[in-house]
Design a protein around this motif. Sequence first.
Motif, PDB file in Angstrom:
ATOM      1  N   LEU A 171       4.974 -20.165  -2.383  1.00 29.53           N
ATOM      2  CA  LEU A 171       3.561 -20.394  -2.638  1.00 29.53           C
ATOM      3  C   LEU A 171       3.231 -21.884  -2.649  1.00 29.53           C
ATOM      4  O   LEU A 171       3.941 -22.685  -3.256  1.00 29.53           O
ATOM      5  N   ALA A 172       2.148 -22.271  -1.964  1.00 28.21           N
ATOM      6  CA  ALA A 172       1.653 -23.644  -2.035  1.00 28.21           C
ATOM      7  C   ALA A 172       1.197 -23.921  -3.468  1.00 28.21           C
ATOM      8  O   ALA A 172       0.899 -22.983  -4.229  1.00 28.21           O
ATOM      9  N   PRO A 173       1.129 -25.209  -3.874  1.00 27.64           N
ATOM     10  CA  PRO A 173       0.756 -25.524  -5.256  1.00 27.64           C
ATOM     11  C   PRO A 173      -0.542 -24.878  -5.711  1.00 27.64           C
ATOM     12  O   PRO A 173      -0.683 -24.488  -6.875  1.00 27.64           O
ATOM     13  N   ASP A 174      -1.519 -24.745  -4.824  1.00 27.88           N
ATOM     14  CA  ASP A 174      -2.781 -24.091  -5.182  1.00 27.88           C
ATOM     15  C   ASP A 174      -2.917 -22.731  -4.496  1.00 27.88           C
ATOM     16  O   ASP A 174      -4.019 -22.227  -4.299  1.00 27.88           O
ATOM     17  N   GLY A 175      -1.785 -22.151  -4.123  1.00 23.29           N
ATOM     18  CA  GLY A 175      -1.790 -20.870  -3.435  1.00 23.29           C
ATOM     19  C   GLY A 175      -2.078 -19.712  -4.363  1.00 23.29           C
ATOM     20  O   GLY A 175      -2.050 -19.832  -5.591  1.00 23.29           O
ATOM     21  N   VAL A 176      -2.348 -18.565  -3.765  1.00 21.06           N
ATOM     22  CA  VAL A 176      -2.738 -17.357  -4.502  1.00 21.06           C
ATOM     23  C   VAL A 176      -1.861 -16.188  -4.068  1.00 21.06           C
ATOM     24  O   VAL A 176      -1.571 -16.020  -2.882  1.00 21.06           O
ATOM     25  N   VAL A 177      -1.433 -15.406  -5.043  1.00 14.19           N
ATOM     26  CA  VAL A 177      -0.725 -14.151  -4.782  1.00 14.19           C
ATOM     27  C   VAL A 177      -1.675 -12.995  -5.084  1.00 14.19           C
ATOM     28  O   VAL A 177      -2.339 -12.981  -6.130  1.00 14.19           O
ATOM     29  N   VAL A 178      -1.756 -12.035  -4.174  1.00 14.80           N
ATOM     30  CA  VAL A 178      -2.575 -10.845  -4.366  1.00 14.80           C
ATOM     31  C   VAL A 178      -1.653  -9.633  -4.321  1.00 14.80           C
ATOM     32  O   VAL A 178      -0.850  -9.496  -3.402  1.00 14.80           O
ATOM     33  N   VAL A 179      -1.767  -8.784  -5.325  1.00 15.97           N
ATOM     34  CA  VAL A 179      -0.883  -7.625  -5.452  1.00 15.97           C
ATOM     35  C   VAL A 179      -1.725  -6.356  -5.533  1.00 15.97           C
ATOM     36  O   VAL A 179      -2.678  -6.273  -6.321  1.00 15.97           O
ATOM     37  N   ASN A 180      -1.372  -5.364  -4.734  1.00 13.00           N
ATOM     38  CA  ASN A 180      -1.999  -4.049  -4.825  1.00 13.00           C
ATOM     39  C   ASN A 180      -1.074  -3.125  -5.599  1.00 13.00           C
ATOM     40  O   ASN A 180       0.090  -2.954  -5.227  1.00 13.00           O
ATOM     41  N   ALA A 181      -1.601  -2.550  -6.696  1.00 12.22           N
ATOM     42  CA  ALA A 181      -0.819  -1.606  -7.502  1.00 12.22           C
ATOM     43  C   ALA A 181      -1.643  -0.348  -7.710  1.00 12.22           C
ATOM     44  O   ALA A 181      -2.847  -0.426  -7.995  1.00 12.22           O
ATOM     45  N   ALA A 182      -1.020   0.800  -7.563  1.00 10.69           N
ATOM     46  CA  ALA A 182      -1.709   2.074  -7.736  1.00 10.69           C
ATOM     47  C   ALA A 182      -1.100   2.830  -8.906  1.00 10.69           C
ATOM     48  O   ALA A 182       0.113   2.800  -9.118  1.00 10.69           O
ATOM     49  N   ASP A 183      -1.968   3.510  -9.669  1.00 10.85           N
ATOM     50  CA  ASP A 183      -1.487   4.202 -10.868  1.00 10.85           C
ATOM     51  C   ASP A 183      -2.484   5.279 -11.267  1.00 10.85           C
ATOM     52  O   ASP A 183      -3.607   5.339 -10.741  1.00 10.85           O
ATOM     53  N   GLY A 184      -2.060   6.115 -12.226  1.00  9.44           N
ATOM     54  CA  GLY A 184      -2.892   7.192 -12.716  1.00  9.44           C
ATOM     55  C   GLY A 184      -3.198   7.058 -14.193  1.00  9.44           C
ATOM     56  O   GLY A 184      -3.146   5.961 -14.752  1.00  9.44           O
ATOM     57  N   PRO A 185      -3.512   8.163 -14.855  1.00 12.56           N
ATOM     58  CA  PRO A 185      -3.917   8.137 -16.265  1.00 12.56           C
ATOM     59  C   PRO A 185      -2.941   7.365 -17.150  1.00 12.56           C
ATOM     60  O   PRO A 185      -1.731   7.533 -17.061  1.00 12.56           O
ATOM     61  N   GLY A 186      -3.513   6.510 -18.002  1.00 12.01           N
ATOM     62  CA  GLY A 186      -2.697   5.707 -18.907  1.00 12.01           C
ATOM     63  C   GLY A 186      -2.223   4.390 -18.312  1.00 12.01           C
ATOM     64  O   GLY A 186      -1.878   3.468 -19.034  1.00 12.01           O
ATOM     65  N   LEU A 187      -2.149   4.315 -16.984  1.00 14.31           N
ATOM     66  CA  LEU A 187      -1.792   3.088 -16.252  1.00 14.31           C
ATOM     67  C   LEU A 187      -0.484   2.434 -16.700  1.00 14.31           C
ATOM     68  O   LEU A 187      -0.394   1.203 -16.782  1.00 14.31           O
ATOM     69  N   PRO A 188       0.589   3.180 -16.936  1.00 10.24           N
ATOM     70  CA  PRO A 188       1.832   2.530 -17.364  1.00 10.24           C
ATOM     71  C   PRO A 188       2.391   1.568 -16.317  1.00 10.24           C
ATOM     72  O   PRO A 188       2.900   0.498 -16.660  1.00 10.24           O
ATOM     73  N   PHE A 189       2.317   1.934 -15.041  1.00  8.71           N
ATOM     74  CA  PHE A 189       2.844   1.065 -13.990  1.00  8.71           C
ATOM     75  C   PHE A 189       1.983  -0.182 -13.849  1.00  8.71           C
ATOM     76  O   PHE A 189       2.496  -1.309 -13.791  1.00  8.71           O
TER      77      PHE A 189
END
Length: 303
Positions: A171-189
């Motif tokens: 990552l560049a010093p001012d870079g950005v990481v974008v993460v896609n996460a999928a989950d269901g009820p309660g959102l433990p993941f």
Amino acid sequence: MRLPDPVTLSSGLTAEIEEDRWVPGAIQLLVDGTPQSHVNLRDPGELFFEYIRRIGHVIDLFREPGRPISALHLGGGAFTLPRYIEATRPGSRQQVVELEGALVDLVRAAAPLPARASIRVRRGDARAVLGRLPEGMRGAMDLVVVDVFAGARTPAHVSSIEFYTEVLPFLAPDGVVVVNAADGPGLPFVRGQAATLAACFDAVAAIAEPQVLKGRRFGNVVFVASGARSDAHGGQGHADRSADRRAALEGLDWLPRLLAGGPHPARMLAGRELAEFIRGAAPVTDANAVDSPAPAQELFERG
């Protein structure tokens, strides 16, 4: 449009390309019936899936409009986001890592990448390939997108502190990481991912439809993170870390504009709200990581 035949992936799952009967010139990639990617071949700047549109807004806002960027995509699918970046930020330099070679061939047969685009596709496991990327990519990526799925689930080994620690050097010093996460009820993941990202980055935000963030239905949460925490590397002193934290937070001052861009309804958690969301969730390590939950099949049934 003549489409290639379905292919069997190394996981035993079946990948296929179908036309979008509602959007002329658009195709959809499905893996075992689960929609993975959607591409409008006539207008790659148009995004279809809700979570992809949220990531698209990040890409629009985090740098001056139209300015080329350097991007690393972990997870390829039908190359929706690389195509989008090329359409909206021509001249960008992009690297895509995709595990399934048969999937890459299928997508390229149905929808070749733009001939003049600087998009390099590397085949292999996302985490394993990180260790083989060119040294010149370290510290040079404006954007890293983590959108790795095996079928409908995110594999455990790309969800841990150890994994993100391997991502950070690119990552560049001012870079950005974008993460896609999928989950269901309660959102433990998802809550575990929030805790993990907060342990690695100084500035983290979560964006999703409100009912998803409340854990009332299955859906996708998009995380945006920037500013590596010094203790993630085990390095800097307190004064430097404070400066890094301020820079990270200032660098993400465009985040509220993401909500205005839709899709609606939308909610963003950051700062105290994100800390409350994380409360009780521990950062994920290689020792306790698990795959994300599978969505209910009826979510993707086709009429």
